[in-house]
Design a protein around this motif. Structure first.
Motif, PDB file in Angstrom:
ATOM      1  N   ASP A   1       0.847  -1.174   0.000  1.00 23.09           N
ATOM      2  CA  ASP A   1       0.000   0.000   0.000  1.00 23.09           C
ATOM      3  C   ASP A   1       0.887   1.230   0.000  1.00 23.09           C
ATOM      4  OD1 ASP A   1      -2.300  -1.501   0.060  1.00 23.09           O
ATOM      5  OD2 ASP A   1      -2.333  -1.602   2.252  1.00 23.09           O
ATOM      6  N   GLY A   2       0.642   2.131  -0.902  1.00 20.45           N
ATOM      7  CA  GLY A   2       1.450   3.329  -0.971  1.00 20.45           C
ATOM      8  C   GLY A   2       1.229   4.037  -2.283  1.00 20.45           C
ATOM      9  N   PRO A   3       1.401   5.342  -2.308  1.00 19.36           N
ATOM     10  CA  PRO A   3       1.156   6.102  -3.526  1.00 19.36           C
ATOM     11  C   PRO A   3       2.299   5.991  -4.518  1.00 19.36           C
ATOM     12  CG  PRO A   3       1.900   7.552  -1.772  1.00 19.36           C
ATOM     13  CD  PRO A   3       1.773   6.189  -1.164  1.00 19.36           C
ATOM     14  N   VAL A   4       2.026   6.450  -5.739  1.00 19.27           N
ATOM     15  CA  VAL A   4       3.048   6.590  -6.770  1.00 19.27           C
ATOM     16  C   VAL A   4       3.603   8.012  -6.674  1.00 19.27           C
ATOM     17  CG1 VAL A   4       3.518   6.556  -9.242  1.00 19.27           C
ATOM     18  CG2 VAL A   4       1.871   4.939  -8.261  1.00 19.27           C
ATOM     19  N   HIS A   5       4.914   8.139  -6.475  1.00 18.82           N
ATOM     20  CA  HIS A   5       5.566   9.451  -6.366  1.00 18.82           C
ATOM     21  C   HIS A   5       6.361   9.729  -7.637  1.00 18.82           C
ATOM     22  CE1 HIS A   5       4.919  10.246  -2.000  1.00 18.82           C
ATOM     23  NE2 HIS A   5       4.840   8.924  -1.942  1.00 18.82           N
ATOM     24  N   VAL A   6       6.138  10.903  -8.240  1.00 19.34           N
ATOM     25  CA  VAL A   6       6.875  11.298  -9.443  1.00 19.34           C
ATOM     26  C   VAL A   6       7.339  12.744  -9.243  1.00 19.34           C
ATOM     27  CG1 VAL A   6       6.832  11.514 -11.940  1.00 19.34           C
ATOM     28  CG2 VAL A   6       5.353   9.837 -10.824  1.00 19.34           C
ATOM     29  N   ASP A   7       8.657  12.954  -9.296  1.00 19.40           N
ATOM     30  CA  ASP A   7       9.167  14.323  -9.161  1.00 19.40           C
ATOM     31  C   ASP A   7       8.733  15.196 -10.329  1.00 19.40           C
ATOM     32  OD1 ASP A   7      10.398  13.671  -6.792  1.00 19.40           O
ATOM     33  OD2 ASP A   7      12.381  13.370  -7.679  1.00 19.40           O
ATOM     34  N   GLU A   8       8.709  14.613 -11.539  1.00 22.59           N
ATOM     35  CA  GLU A   8       8.311  15.377 -12.723  1.00 22.59           C
ATOM     36  C   GLU A   8       7.687  14.451 -13.753  1.00 22.59           C
ATOM     37  OE1 GLU A   8      10.299  18.907 -15.302  1.00 22.59           O
ATOM     38  OE2 GLU A   8      11.421  17.036 -15.305  1.00 22.59           O
ATOM     39  N   LEU A   9       6.464  14.770 -14.168  1.00 23.17           N
ATOM     40  CA  LEU A   9       5.767  14.038 -15.219  1.00 23.17           C
ATOM     41  C   LEU A   9       5.682  14.935 -16.447  1.00 23.17           C
ATOM     42  CD1 LEU A   9       3.999  11.710 -16.344  1.00 23.17           C
ATOM     43  CD2 LEU A   9       2.026  12.870 -15.320  1.00 23.17           C
ATOM     44  N   ILE A  10       6.149  14.438 -17.591  1.00 21.50           N
ATOM     45  CA  ILE A  10       6.149  15.201 -18.839  1.00 21.50           C
ATOM     46  C   ILE A  10       5.365  14.427 -19.892  1.00 21.50           C
ATOM     47  CG2 ILE A  10       7.577  16.192 -20.671  1.00 21.50           C
ATOM     48  CD1 ILE A  10       9.846  16.397 -18.635  1.00 21.50           C
ATOM     49  N   LEU A  11       4.412  15.084 -20.526  1.00 23.45           N
ATOM     50  CA  LEU A  11       3.620  14.495 -21.609  1.00 23.45           C
ATOM     51  C   LEU A  11       3.971  15.219 -22.904  1.00 23.45           C
ATOM     52  CD1 LEU A  11       0.127  14.338 -19.845  1.00 23.45           C
ATOM     53  CD2 LEU A  11       1.901  12.578 -19.893  1.00 23.45           C
ATOM     54  N   ARG A  12       4.301  14.459 -23.957  1.00 20.77           N
ATOM     55  CA  ARG A  12       4.731  15.045 -25.213  1.00 20.77           C
ATOM     56  C   ARG A  12       3.936  14.497 -26.396  1.00 20.77           C
ATOM     57  NH1 ARG A  12      11.237  14.229 -24.409  1.00 20.77           N
ATOM     58  NH2 ARG A  12      11.598  15.931 -22.888  1.00 20.77           N
ATOM     59  N   ASP A  13       3.535  15.412 -27.264  1.00 22.29           N
ATOM     60  CA  ASP A  13       2.985  15.053 -28.576  1.00 22.29           C
ATOM     61  C   ASP A  13       1.912  13.974 -28.486  1.00 22.29           C
ATOM     62  OD1 ASP A  13       4.825  16.828 -29.735  1.00 22.29           O
ATOM     63  OD2 ASP A  13       6.365  15.283 -29.750  1.00 22.29           O
ATOM     64  N   GLY A  14       0.897  14.260 -27.707  1.00 20.18           N
ATOM     65  CA  GLY A  14      -0.151  13.264 -27.522  1.00 20.18           C
ATOM     66  C   GLY A  14      -1.517  13.769 -27.927  1.00 20.18           C
ATOM     67  N   ARG A  15      -2.477  12.904 -27.748  1.00 18.07           N
ATOM     68  CA  ARG A  15      -3.868  13.209 -28.040  1.00 18.07           C
ATOM     69  C   ARG A  15      -4.673  13.031 -26.757  1.00 18.07           C
ATOM     70  NH1 ARG A  15      -8.606  10.686 -29.152  1.00 18.07           N
ATOM     71  NH2 ARG A  15     -10.003  11.727 -30.656  1.00 18.07           N
ATOM     72  N   LEU A  16      -5.581  13.980 -26.514  1.00 19.49           N
ATOM     73  CA  LEU A  16      -6.400  13.933 -25.305  1.00 19.49           C
ATOM     74  C   LEU A  16      -7.839  14.231 -25.689  1.00 19.49           C
ATOM     75  CD1 LEU A  16      -5.547  15.525 -21.900  1.00 19.49           C
ATOM     76  CD2 LEU A  16      -7.735  16.052 -22.952  1.00 19.49           C
ATOM     77  N   GLU A  17      -8.751  13.481 -25.110  1.00 22.37           N
ATOM     78  CA  GLU A  17     -10.177  13.705 -25.363  1.00 22.37           C
ATOM     79  C   GLU A  17     -10.849  14.073 -24.052  1.00 22.37           C
ATOM     80  OE1 GLU A  17     -12.966  11.759 -28.534  1.00 22.37           O
ATOM     81  OE2 GLU A  17     -12.766  10.396 -26.829  1.00 22.37           O
ATOM     82  N   TYR A  18     -11.463  15.268 -24.025  1.00 21.27           N
ATOM     83  CA  TYR A  18     -12.167  15.727 -22.830  1.00 21.27           C
ATOM     84  C   TYR A  18     -13.640  15.374 -22.973  1.00 21.27           C
ATOM     85  CZ  TYR A  18     -14.026  18.841 -19.238  1.00 21.27           C
ATOM     86  OH  TYR A  18     -14.673  19.341 -18.143  1.00 21.27           O
ATOM     87  N   LEU A  19     -14.165  14.595 -22.036  1.00 18.88           N
ATOM     88  CA  LEU A  19     -15.555  14.145 -22.057  1.00 18.88           C
ATOM     89  C   LEU A  19     -16.258  14.708 -20.826  1.00 18.88           C
ATOM     90  CD1 LEU A  19     -14.835  10.419 -23.010  1.00 18.88           C
ATOM     91  CD2 LEU A  19     -15.608  12.227 -24.541  1.00 18.88           C
ATOM     92  N   ASP A  20     -17.207  15.626 -21.046  1.00 19.14           N
ATOM     93  CA  ASP A  20     -17.868  16.323 -19.937  1.00 19.14           C
ATOM     94  C   ASP A  20     -19.311  15.858 -19.819  1.00 19.14           C
ATOM     95  OD1 ASP A  20     -18.748  18.016 -17.999  1.00 19.14           O
ATOM     96  OD2 ASP A  20     -17.856  19.819 -18.863  1.00 19.14           O
TER      97      ASP A  20
END
Length: 381
Positions: A143-162
């Motif tokens: 049990d424990g969280p995922v720790h990331v000092d820096e997350l970088i997303l490059r050249d991707g596709r995202l779909e926002y569904l509201d």
């Protein structure tokens, strides 16, 4: 004899050295294979049974994953990435703790979903996979969280569904998405992360449209301090937020938006400016709380752009307060001001204000109509 013996001893030393080198290479190969296997198991334990990885490459500093896919549950969009570079804290990683100095995700495709009750989920399939992941071979993950000092997303596709503004959920697709979060903890621990986002709206009918956001956000919480700028966004993507009851009547045009939003302990304050360009309408009914004919007539005197300011505040946990409904009311009020109607008339549809607008438009559209002269009493003879 002595020279032959010396030569034999030299060959023996070289042979021994070569054998040692071969042994070291073999040991390193075995260790590399074992390390790769350990890392594969750790990655599998983090992603869970729904995750798939095409290939894993282990280096001294980083782990590279290619062709990563996480399938979603029934009706849930999945998540994919062409390449993921992980730089783990090796000591913590081998202790079965998910701690990373950096994660770089390239060529990704995932969704951001807003449920009807307003709860936001980033890549819900991935979040579900992280929750369901186990340690492999039947062992439980720590049990424990995922720790990331820096997350970088490059050249991707995202779909926002509201799903909070329409059913089925209102969809806004983005491409060429670049984003950065630092630091990041999943699930959130209440700490704020610095965030930057930029993307291009896909299938925009008016040319290129961009959205940029920057500020701080609490992952897994409501607190945020963000500035957002949208340019040339197709009105069909903005319509449900602009006109709560008349979005279907907005058939053409574009929107520019500059907004600053602050949420502290679920208290929202937002302000900014909206510019609507070259609006086109279809159908009947009211627009922005005003009669459709009155709006169209008033817009004839405009340069094609209606610009106004807005301000919005309220508590997110107040059932009488709706961000979308409040923003729609602000747009109606600002729109009314922009075309010459009082705030009360635009926001509430007050009959008197609408009547005054109608009288003014009637005079405007009938320039040949002369103003009646005042009658003078006849002189008695």
């Amino acid at each position: 004899m002595s020279s032959n013996a010396a030569a034999a001893r030299g060959r023996s030393r070289w042979g021994t050295a070569l054998a040692i080198l071969l042994l070291i290479a073999a040991v390193l190969g075995v260790l590399a294979l074992a390390a790769t296997r350990v890392v594969e198991q750790r990655i599998a334990s983090i992603l869970g049974p729904r995750g798939q990885v095409g290939n894993v490459q282990v280096g001294l500093r980083q782990v590279v994953l290619t062709d990563v896919a996480v399938t979603g549950a029934s009706g849930q969009p999945g998540a994919r990435a062409r390449r993921v570079e992980l730089e783990p804290e090796w000591t913590a990683f081998l202790r079965r703790e998910a701690v990373f100095k950096s994660i770089v995700v390239e060529g990704f495709d995932f969704a951001v979903v807003r449920s009807p009750d307003g709860v936001m989920q980033i890549a819900p399939a991935l979040q579900a996979a992280l929750r369901a992941g186990d340690g492999g071979a039947g062992r439980s993950r720590r049990d424990g969280p995922v720790h990331v000092d820096e997350l970088i997303l490059r050249d991707g596709r995202l779909e926002y569904l509201d799903g909070a503004v329409s059913k089925p959920p209102h969809r806004i697709p983005f491409t060429a998405v670049q984003a950065r979060l630092q630091p990041l903890v999943i699930p959130g621990d209440g700490s704020a992360s610095d965030m930057a986002f930029s993307g291009t709206v896909q299938d925009n009918r008016n040319g290129e449209a961009t959205v940029r956001a920057q500020g701080k956000v609490v992952v897994g919480g409501a607190d945020a301090d963000m500035t957002v700028a949208a340019r040339n966004m197709d009105i069909r993507y903005a319509a449900p937020y602009l006109a709560e009851n008349g979005a279907g009547s907005l058939s053409g045009g574009s929107m520019d938006l500059d907004m600053k939003t602050s949420i502290v302990e679920r208290e929202l304050k937002a302000s900014g400016t909206v510019a609507l360009h070259n609006l086109k309408f279809s159908g009947d009914g009211s627009l922005f709380s005003l009669p459709r004919k009155a709006v169209l007539a008033a817009l004839k005197d405009k340069s094609g752009t209606v610009r106004f300011e807005f301000a919005l505040s309220g508590r997110l946990d107040n059932p009488k307060f709706s961000v979308t409904r409040g923003f729609s009311a602000q747009v109606a009020q600002g729109f009314g001001h922009a075309i010459g109607v009082g705030a009360e008339g635009a926001a509430e549809g007050v009959a008197g204000a609408v009547k005054e607008l109608g009288n003014a438009l009637s005079d405007l559209l009938s320039p040949e109509k002369s103003t009646p002269e005042k009658s003078t009493p006849e002189k008695k003879q």
